[in-house]
Design a protein around this motif. Structure first.
Motif, PDB file in Angstrom:
ATOM      1  N   LEU A  26      22.279 -13.649 -21.994  1.00 33.55           N
ATOM      2  CA  LEU A  26      22.772 -14.129 -23.285  1.00 33.55           C
ATOM      3  C   LEU A  26      22.968 -13.028 -24.317  1.00 33.55           C
ATOM      4  N   VAL A  27      22.034 -12.100 -24.350  1.00 34.00           N
ATOM      5  CA  VAL A  27      22.040 -11.071 -25.394  1.00 34.00           C
ATOM      6  C   VAL A  27      22.674  -9.782 -24.880  1.00 34.00           C
ATOM      7  N   GLY A  28      22.439  -9.461 -23.623  1.00 34.65           N
ATOM      8  CA  GLY A  28      22.913  -8.191 -23.089  1.00 34.65           C
ATOM      9  C   GLY A  28      21.987  -7.064 -23.490  1.00 34.65           C
ATOM     10  N   ILE A  29      20.839  -7.002 -22.872  1.00 31.60           N
ATOM     11  CA  ILE A  29      19.835  -5.998 -23.218  1.00 31.60           C
ATOM     12  C   ILE A  29      20.392  -4.607 -22.934  1.00 31.60           C
ATOM     13  N   ARG A  30      20.389  -3.760 -23.953  1.00 28.68           N
ATOM     14  CA  ARG A  30      20.871  -2.376 -23.812  1.00 28.68           C
ATOM     15  C   ARG A  30      19.668  -1.464 -23.678  1.00 28.68           C
ATOM     16  N   ALA A  31      19.034  -1.560 -22.528  1.00 27.62           N
ATOM     17  CA  ALA A  31      17.833  -0.779 -22.252  1.00 27.62           C
ATOM     18  C   ALA A  31      17.560  -0.851 -20.760  1.00 27.62           C
ATOM     19  N   ARG A  32      16.716   0.047 -20.303  1.00 28.49           N
ATOM     20  CA  ARG A  32      16.212  -0.050 -18.934  1.00 28.49           C
ATOM     21  C   ARG A  32      15.130  -1.119 -18.976  1.00 28.49           C
ATOM     22  N   VAL A  33      15.233  -2.113 -18.127  1.00 31.72           N
ATOM     23  CA  VAL A  33      14.279  -3.224 -18.088  1.00 31.72           C
ATOM     24  C   VAL A  33      13.395  -3.027 -16.868  1.00 31.72           C
ATOM     25  N   VAL A  34      12.075  -2.978 -17.095  1.00 32.74           N
ATOM     26  CA  VAL A  34      11.156  -2.686 -15.997  1.00 32.74           C
ATOM     27  C   VAL A  34       9.868  -3.489 -16.156  1.00 32.74           C
ATOM     28  N   PRO A  35       9.409  -4.097 -15.049  1.00 28.74           N
ATOM     29  CA  PRO A  35       8.099  -4.746 -15.105  1.00 28.74           C
ATOM     30  C   PRO A  35       7.018  -3.677 -15.284  1.00 28.74           C
TER      31      PRO A  35
END
Length: 142
Positions: A26-35
């Motif tokens: 929905l937002v389009g996260i502009r970041a590296r996403v990591v658990p």
């Protein structure tokens, strides 16, 4: 640390994983996403205790947690989301957002997609006055 922001979440929590996936769509996260379970937490300047406790936004060496992590990802997403992110940083909206974040985080195992694995670990009792708490550091976003 400079460069691309990093969003750190609890990869063992179904509610958290679903929420991050929804935000990506929905937002389009502009970041590296990591658990957090696969992140190099020391390199990010984050303790395991803090990563277990809240969503984290790491950008330019600064760590924001909880509702302020959400604000960071909204600001980085640009329009139309950034105004909402800036609003989340202003008192009294910031205070309300913090309270709502804590309420959701404390009950995430009861929410859709949540499982017993989503429950926050119990907080350790505060140490005596001579010792700083584990993971002591800037408490921004807590």
């Amino acid at each position: 640390m400079t460069g691309e922001p990093v969003l750190v979440f609890d990869g063992d929590c179904g509610f958290c994983t679903t929420s991050v996936g929804l935000a990506e769509r929905l937002v389009g996260i502009r970041a590296r996403v990591v658990p957090w379970q696969r992140a190099d937490l020391p390199a990010l300047g984050v303790t395991r205790e803090r990563a277990e406790y809240e969503l984290l936004w790491v950008e330019d060496g600064r760590v924001r947690g909880g509702a302020q992590a959400v604000a960071g990802l909204l600001i980085a997403a640009g329009l139309p989301w950034s105004p909402l992110g800036f609003l989340l940083r202003l008192p009294p909206v910031r205070w309300v957002a913090h309270g709502l974040y804590r309420l959701v985080a404390a009950n995430r195992h009861r929410l859709p997609g949540g499982t017993p694995a989503c429950a926050l670990p119990p907080r350790e009792p505060s140490p005596g006055p001579s010792a700083p708490p584990a993971g002591a550091g800037p408490a921004e976003g807590r």
